[in-house]
Scaffold this motif. Structure first.
Motif, PDB file in Angstrom:
ATOM      1  N   UNK A  65       5.322 -15.936  -5.417  1.00 15.35           N
ATOM      2  CA  UNK A  65       4.179 -15.433  -4.944  1.00 15.35           C
ATOM      3  C   UNK A  65       4.226 -14.648  -3.438  1.00 15.35           C
ATOM      4  N   UNK A  66       3.352 -13.743  -3.331  1.00 15.13           N
ATOM      5  CA  UNK A  66       3.366 -13.005  -2.009  1.00 15.13           C
ATOM      6  C   UNK A  66       2.145 -12.556  -1.637  1.00 15.13           C
ATOM      7  N   UNK A  67       2.030 -12.091  -0.206  1.00 16.93           N
ATOM      8  CA  UNK A  67       0.772 -11.317   0.039  1.00 16.93           C
ATOM      9  C   UNK A  67       1.528 -10.016   0.253  1.00 16.93           C
ATOM     10  N   UNK A  68       0.831  -9.103  -0.399  1.00 12.46           N
ATOM     11  CA  UNK A  68       1.394  -7.925  -0.381  1.00 12.46           C
ATOM     12  C   UNK A  68       0.390  -6.643   0.287  1.00 12.46           C
ATOM     13  N   UNK A  69       1.001  -5.832   1.133  1.00 11.41           N
ATOM     14  CA  UNK A  69      -0.005  -4.722   2.028  1.00 11.41           C
ATOM     15  C   UNK A  69       0.363  -3.544   1.412  1.00 11.41           C
ATOM     16  N   UNK A  70      -0.481  -2.874   0.722  1.00 16.02           N
ATOM     17  CA  UNK A  70      -0.321  -1.578   0.378  1.00 16.02           C
ATOM     18  C   UNK A  70      -0.477  -0.309   1.056  1.00 16.02           C
ATOM     19  N   UNK A  71       0.023   0.517   1.262  1.00 15.15           N
ATOM     20  CA  UNK A  71      -0.551   1.693   1.985  1.00 15.15           C
ATOM     21  C   UNK A  71      -0.158   2.832   1.080  1.00 15.15           C
ATOM     22  N   UNK A  72      -1.181   3.871   0.953  1.00 12.59           N
ATOM     23  CA  UNK A  72      -0.902   4.816   0.025  1.00 12.59           C
ATOM     24  C   UNK A  72       0.228   5.859   0.931  1.00 12.59           C
ATOM     25  N   UNK A  73       1.016   6.228  -0.067  1.00 12.01           N
ATOM     26  CA  UNK A  73       2.249   6.985   0.350  1.00 12.01           C
ATOM     27  C   UNK A  73       3.491   6.210   0.301  1.00 12.01           C
ATOM     28  N   UNK A  74       4.794   7.088   0.636  1.00 12.63           N
ATOM     29  CA  UNK A  74       5.896   6.539   0.032  1.00 12.63           C
ATOM     30  C   UNK A  74       6.677   5.725   1.287  1.00 12.63           C
ATOM     31  N   UNK A  75       7.391   4.816   1.080  1.00  4.84           N
ATOM     32  CA  UNK A  75       8.139   4.044   1.769  1.00  4.84           C
ATOM     33  C   UNK A  75       9.330   4.718   2.628  1.00  4.84           C
ATOM     34  N   UNK A  76       9.535   4.306   3.682  1.00  5.33           N
ATOM     35  CA  UNK A  76      10.768   5.178   4.339  1.00  5.33           C
ATOM     36  C   UNK A  76      11.451   4.202   5.025  1.00  5.33           C
ATOM     37  N   UNK A  77      12.821   4.239   4.609  1.00  6.37           N
ATOM     38  CA  UNK A  77      13.932   3.423   5.447  1.00  6.37           C
ATOM     39  C   UNK A  77      14.563   4.061   6.544  1.00  6.37           C
ATOM     40  N   UNK A  78      14.610   3.400   7.579  1.00  2.00           N
ATOM     41  CA  UNK A  78      15.148   4.224   8.894  1.00  2.00           C
ATOM     42  C   UNK A  78      16.626   3.700   8.775  1.00  2.00           C
ATOM     43  N   UNK A  80       2.527   5.357  -5.941  1.00  4.74           N
ATOM     44  CA  UNK A  80       1.477   5.636  -5.037  1.00  4.74           C
ATOM     45  C   UNK A  80       1.371   5.059  -3.739  1.00  4.74           C
ATOM     46  N   UNK A  81       1.978   3.504  -3.660  1.00  7.95           N
ATOM     47  CA  UNK A  81       1.728   2.952  -2.712  1.00  7.95           C
ATOM     48  C   UNK A  81       3.068   2.391  -2.117  1.00  7.95           C
ATOM     49  N   UNK A  82       3.320   2.196  -0.875  1.00  4.69           N
ATOM     50  CA  UNK A  82       4.424   1.332  -0.421  1.00  4.69           C
ATOM     51  C   UNK A  82       4.006   0.062  -0.012  1.00  4.69           C
ATOM     52  N   UNK A  83       4.862  -0.946  -0.308  1.00  3.75           N
ATOM     53  CA  UNK A  83       4.433  -2.286  -0.236  1.00  3.75           C
ATOM     54  C   UNK A  83       5.389  -2.990   0.852  1.00  3.75           C
ATOM     55  N   UNK A  84       4.670  -3.797   1.793  1.00  3.54           N
ATOM     56  CA  UNK A  84       5.429  -4.755   2.566  1.00  3.54           C
ATOM     57  C   UNK A  84       4.799  -6.233   2.282  1.00  3.54           C
ATOM     58  N   UNK A  85       5.821  -7.063   2.056  1.00  5.72           N
ATOM     59  CA  UNK A  85       5.149  -8.365   1.605  1.00  5.72           C
ATOM     60  C   UNK A  85       5.492  -9.615   2.296  1.00  5.72           C
TER      61      UNK A  85
END
Length: 1216
Positions: free
Chosen positions: A432-445, A767-772
């Motif tokens: 299980x997780x709490x996911x935060x979705x933001x519209x857009x693409x995830x970027x890795x630095x 459509x969304x990028x996710x942090x969990x």
């Protein structure tokens, strides 16, 4: 009210997965069904699973199988759905779409017990397929070829048996003998007639073989034999020349080999040593790996353990069946073995994965059970035990994100960003997780390094045109240029030949591998052998803008003089080709890449300060004449031209040519350029941000795409034939350029202030990028505290062991606490422990045993601020933040005396059981937030009777509680809550309560919405309005004083409104509604709610929220579903749009019927006739239908296809 429904994020759960070669003979592909979406996945060369195409089928996909005709090297797909039809699909590689080959109707639509579609089995030689229902009906279709080698299908042959329930079917491998299908069946005819229940307890499952006689063209029941009553799954064993044939019957605790005229061979499935004795082991998914020399089966149990099953045989006689522990991964709905040595695992919950085989389970250390060593004792067969271990034979290569199931969702802007964030509770148990979705693409630095001073631009240059990766990064400053070479590390170099003492305006690798540097004073042409040619600007003028491709260079001087140079193929020199005075200062230039097979590009785009953009001809002898011109409403800042390669285009220069212009007012304009005449048509605008967008070329999935840098970065790319413009979830970038190295094949290098950064984009197409953030148990409820802005999460799991009672874990946590010098509160706070828990699953408790906790999470860092376990075997069933009037002083422990305080109220049920819903005891706990909202403190716990607390809500300083079918009003007391009033005539179970002023909206588990009021003078509740249809509500959201939106468990969204006259009557009633409530109609309320909107989403809705998904945008309704999808309902603002989209939907229903044969209108009206809602997912398919049909539909609507596509893009941009 008229709504436009659009799926923002496709369902991410997978129900079944099928391996095959669908697009090419050697293509390793997996087709997955996600509810109503058919998706084709393929691992790329780096082992990352990529979506080739995702198709909405507007129906429920129940089963799938790959079928390959004898002698063919491609697979077709057979689909069983709720359409009452069998569908054969073929993948068209050129167009990138599934094509319907055959559609045969055999029954009614809908998921019914006796209509086939639940099971599909295919003869391994591709000669026939069987499609079966849960009960009674089975059809066999013969597959053949016609003279043109196209697949043909026969009329169906019946293999029905009434009063028989089917559990599993499979196509047996019998070489080129008649096809045989095996089925596990149960005859319930006697059990149905016997009221004592004795016959039901004696009912026996049978294994039945159906033979399809190809000569007589009929199906006969060939053989039937009683089998273990725990049997649930059949696996076909290779036959003919490849093996003994027959089937493996997977039953509870056993795998049994069966074949006609062959004695059964039984082996016990090894079980975990910590599994309670009364829990069996069931096989849930399997994959067969067949090689010429040998074959084996991988089967997975419900706990996630994978076993390798092998057979020893002589001729057709099987002598031994071995089951060996192989590895443990999370439980899957389907597993598929790819021929290239990969295992695709479609998880039941949580992320799906791709594993690589690093071993084939040949180790002797692993536990193995065999039919030869089967020991029978008085209590049955002796079990074989093993301990699960970390992965040994499999290696995790890639994960595909899955939000399934979303149990609750909230939309709020807690981090003061441009767009609100979506907070979703996902997954189950340890996954299980709490996911935060933001519209857009995830970027890795990937890298960040400081630069001396603030750069003005950045480029990457390759050493050779044929090179895969970049060789240099060129960074320009106000008065200098630095060049970095790219190798193992990025370091400064002087060997490039670039002039370092001047700022650079532009760089380019030319076709003969020479490099070009454009600086204000001229051009510097660096040959591959490091010889240098210079061209100086005549007079005292400077170069203001430059653009180039591999064969042409254009520069613009002060005052508006444009000069074009061409690379001579013989001498390798840059020669002045054309020159023209524009008479207006130039702000930007662009030349598109040279189209394949041509010598030069024909167009030059010029943006000037008089707010125009022109397209000039580069053809020889034309003298840079104007081809077209577009007036703009602001000065153009930057220009980029892209080729839009369609889904079947092999080369990046195929398809239409598009001109993108970034204006100084923050708007991006995209216009199509006619590839022959250079005319500009079909302009579309999009506001990108407060800074003027700077446009740069980069590469995504091997094709050229656009980076647009405004107050936030955007990426414009082609996905499945459609141009997408998605924001990147990253801070604003100043300049950027495409970047390719072996660590990062598709990224970009960017400068931010005085740092150089190398970035890569993840999951293009999402459509969304996710942090969990990991959770401990299955999350049930989510709240946002309005003052502290913390997230409150309630978690509880059935048949789980609470943390305090897990001895195995307590020792590990104690050891970790010593290492880290502080207590570790749970598994989720340590990555190693959490990974093991995710892999093995949590240990199983007893039925009726519950574990749960309450958690506070900081949304900024996604870290747990506080967590407390719920003791006493209680399940959390409801939770709310309520303003309560505190009792006068003398107790209560430091609260606001006599005032109002915001408290957390939690409804719990001890020993909760379902079917029927019941519990040993029910409580309402009241918590206070202390330490500035960073900790929870239990104030008191009140016993409630009458059922499970299903919903809680505040009402004017008091607490409304829905306990079972009873609505109660409580006051806050010092030692417990005090019951003040109750209403016990609601139908079943209260699921949701919301309050709008004096009105109370109560949602029932089966009987929809009731509008109630509380009359203070009589201390009584009464119902003044209710719904006309039964609805099994899961979520309720008030839209205004009279209107409410509701979602139900069958996937319907409905908007209900109290008619204006009734609303007025209720408000003006002098008796306060007392008389009206008594005069209800047919035991119902006096007033009925009107249905404004009805729409079938096709997946159980778990929450409804309203939010603005854009800064200054319009408010929309968002919903989340069990399969992990997120959709939106957008209210139309004018009648013209309603007419346009309704007509488009109507035309598409006629011209482009759904892929799986379900009628679109019938699907969207599955439970209630669709009303006042346009299906945006169907309208969106307009872009992917053939151009002829596009033209036909557009003409019928008096539009051009471009205008229709523009309307579709505009409405999508308004939403997200």
């Amino acid at each position: 009210m008229f709504l436009y429904s659009l799926t923002l994020s496709r369902a991410s759960g997978i129900q079944s997965a099928v391996y095959g070669n669908f697009s090419a003979p050697k293509a390793q592909e997996v087709v997955v069904s996600r509810g109503k979406i058919l998706e084709l996945l393929r691992p790329n060369e780096n082992g990352k699973m990529q979506t080739v195409v995702a198709t909405e089928v507007f129906g429920c996909i129940r089963s799938m199988a790959a079928v390959r005709l004898t002698g063919s090297n491609l697979d077709h797909l057979v689909v069983g759905s709720d359409s009452g039809r069998i569908i054969l699909l073929k993948f068209n590689k050129d167009k990138g779409v599934w094509v319907k080959v055959h559609q045969e109707t055999f029954g009614r639509s809908g998921c019914r017990r006796i209509v086939p579609g639940q099971y599909i089995a295919v003869d391994p030689k591709g000669r026939a397929c069987m499609i079966g229902a849960v009960e009674k009906q089975k059809f066999v279709y013969v597959l053949n070829r016609d003279a043109a080698a196209n697949l043909t299908i026969s009329s169906p042959l019946e293999a029905h048996k009434s009063h028989h329930i089917t559990f599993s079917i499979c196509g047996m491998d019998c070489g080129f003998d008649n096809p045989i299908f095996a089925a596990i069946e149960l005859d319930y005819s006697e059990a149905d007639q016997d009221p004592t229940g004795e016959a039901a307890s004696m009912a026996q499952k049978h294994l039945t073989f159906y033979e399809m006689d190809l000569g007589l063209n009929n199906v006969v029941r060939k053989w039937t034999e009683p089998i273990d009553n725990g049997a649930n799954l059949l696996v076909a064993v290779p036959g003919g020349a490849d093996g003994p044939g027959g089937v493996l019957v997977c039953a509870e605790n056993f795998i049994i080999y069966k074949n006609q005229d062959h004695e059964e061979v039984r082996a016990v499935i090894p079980r975990r040593s910590d599994l309670p004795g009364d829990r069996g082991v069931l096989i849930v998914s399997y994959a067969t790996h067949k090689k010429k020399a040998y074959s084996f089966f991988l089967v997975q149990s419900e706990y996630g353990d994978i076993y390798k099953v092998t057979l020893s045989y002589e001729g057709e006689a099987v002598t031994e069946l071995k089951i060996k522990y192989f590895d443990t991964i999370p439980p899957c709905t389907s597993i598929a073995v790819l021929k290239t040595g990969f295992l695709f695992a479609a998880s039941e919950y949580g992320n799906h994965a791709l594993y690589q085989f690093v071993g084939t389970g040949e180790d002797d250390e692993d536990v193995e059970s065999s039919s030869a060593t089967l020991v029978q004792t008085e209590e049955g067969f002796q079990p074989v035990f093993f301990e699960p271990r970390p992965l040994k034979n499999l290696l995790l290569i890639d994960e595909m994100a899955s939000l399934m199931p979303i149990t609750d969702m909230k939309v709020a802007n807690l981090l003061n960003e441009e767009i609100p964030q979506i907070y979703a509770l996902c997954g189950r148990g340890p996954r299980a997780s709490l996911s935060v979705l933001r519209p857009g693409l995830a970027v890795t630095e990937l890298a960040v390094s400081p630069l001396p001073g603030a750069p003005t631009a950045v480029w990457t240059v390759r050493r050779n045109a044929t090179d895969e990766f970049d060789a240099f990064i060129v960074v320009s400053f106000a008065n200098a240029t630095l060049v970095f070479s790219i190798g193992e590390e990025v370091k400064e170099t002087n060997e490039s030949g670039f002039l370092g003492t001047v700022p650079t305006l532009h760089t380019q690798l030319l076709a003969d591998n020479s490099m070009l540097q454009v600086y204000p004073g001229g051009l510097r042409h660096i040959k591959p052998d490091r010889r240098i040619n210079e061209w100086k600007v005549p007079g005292r003028r400077n170069i203001k803008a430059a653009a180039s491709n591999e064969k042409q260079v254009a520069i613009a001087l002060q005052g508006g003089e444009v000069t074009v140079f061409e690379l001579e193929s013989g001498s390798g020199l840059l020669v002045e080709a054309e020159k023209r005075e524009l008479g207006e200062d130039v702000s930007c230039l662009e030349i598109p890449p040279v189209p394949e097979g041509l010598v030069r590009s024909s167009f030059l785009a010029v943006g000037t300060y008089d707010q125009t953009v022109r397209v000039l001809s580069l053809d020889p002898g034309q003298g840079l004449k104007n081809l077209s011109m577009q007036a703009l409403n602001s000065v153009p800042e930057s220009i980029l031209m892209l080729y839009n390669s369609g889904p079947g285009a092999d080369r990046s220069t195929e398809g239409g040519l598009f001109l993108h212009v970034g204006l100084q007012n923050g708007i991006l304009i995209r216009s199509e350029v006619d590839r022959l005449s250079g005319q500009l048509t079909d302009s579309r605008t999009r506001f990108l941000g407060t800074k003027p967008p700077k446009l740069f070329a980069a590469s995504v999935r091997g094709s050229r795409c656009m980076l647009a840098l405004s107050s936030r970065p955007w990426l414009g790319y082609n996905d499945q034939g459609r141009f997408n413009l998605s924001p990147l979830s990253y801070e604003a970038l100043d300049y950027a350029s495409g970047f390719a190295s072996d660590q990062c094949p598709e990224g970009f290098v960017a400068v931010v202030k005085s740092t150089l950064r190398i970035l890569a984009v993840e999951n293009v197409g999402d459509a969304f990028n996710t942090q969990a953030c990991r959770l401990r148990y299955t999350p049930r409820r989510l709240l946002i505290h309005p003052d502290t802005r913390l997230l409150l999460i309630a978690e509880s799991d059935h048949a789980a062991i609470p943390l305090a009672e897990r001895e195995d874990l307590q020792a590990k946590l104690a050891a970790l606490a010593e290492e880290e010098g502080g207590p570790v509160q749970g598994v989720e706070f340590n990555d190693e422990l959490a990974a093991l828990e995710e892999q093995f699953g949590a240990p199983k408790g007893q039925p009726g045993q519950w574990a749960g906790c309450l958690r506070l999470v900081d949304p900024a860092t996604l870290s747990t601020v506080f967590v407390t376990e719920i003791d006493g075997n209680e399940a959390i069933t409801a939770m709310a933040l309520v303003d309560l009037h505190m009792p006068p002083s003398g107790g209560g422990g430091g609260g606001a005396e006599g005032g109002v305080e915001k408290l957390l109220v939690v409804g719990c049920a001890k020993g909760l059981r379902y079917m029927p819903t019941d519990c040993e005891a029910a409580y309402i706990r009241v918590y206070r937030l202390v330490d500035g909202g960073k900790r929870l403190e239990l104030v008191h716990k009140t016993v409630v009777d009458g059922g499970v607390p299903g919903a809680l809500c505040g009402l004017k300083g008091r607490l409304l509680a829905g306990v079972g079918p009873t609505l109660r009003l409580y006051d806050m007391g010092k030692k417990k809550l005090l019951r003040k009033c109750e209403y016990n005539r609601l139908p079943h179970q209260i699921m949701t309560i919301t309050v709008q002023g004096p009105r109370i909206f109560v949602g029932d588990a089966q009987e929809s919405v009731h509008l109630m009021r509380f009359k203070k003078a009589d201390n009584a509740f009464y119902i003044f309005a209710d719904d006309i249809a039964p609805r099994y509500l899961t979520s309720l959201l008030p839209l205004d004083y009279d209107t409410v939106a509701a979602g139900d468990k069958f996937g319907n969204v409905v908007v209900l409104r109290l008619p204006r006259e009734a609303s007025q009557q209720v408000e003006d009633d002098p008796t306060g509604g007392k008389m009206a409530a008594a005069s209800g109609r047919l035991n119902g309320a006096p007033h009925k709610l009107e249905e404004l909107v009805k729409f079938h989403v096709g997946d159980t809705i778990t929450s409804l929220q309203r939010a603005e998904m854009q800064a200054g945008g319009q408010e929309v309704l968002l919903y989340s579903t069990v399969l992990g999808g997120i959709g939106v309902l957008y209210p139309f603002t004018n009648r013209e749009d309603v007419d346009f989209f309704s007509h488009l939907e109507m035309h598409l229903r006629q011209e482009h019927p759904p892929l799986c044969g379900r009628d679109h209108l019938a699907f969207r009206s599955a439970y209630f006739p669709v009303r006042s809602c346009v299906d945006g997912d169907l309208c969106g398919q307009y872009a992917s239908i053939p151009a002829k049909k596009q033209q036909m539909i557009a003409e019928a609507m008096d539009r051009t296809p471009g205008e229709v596509l523009k309307k579709l893009e505009d409405i999508r941009n308004k939403i997200l």
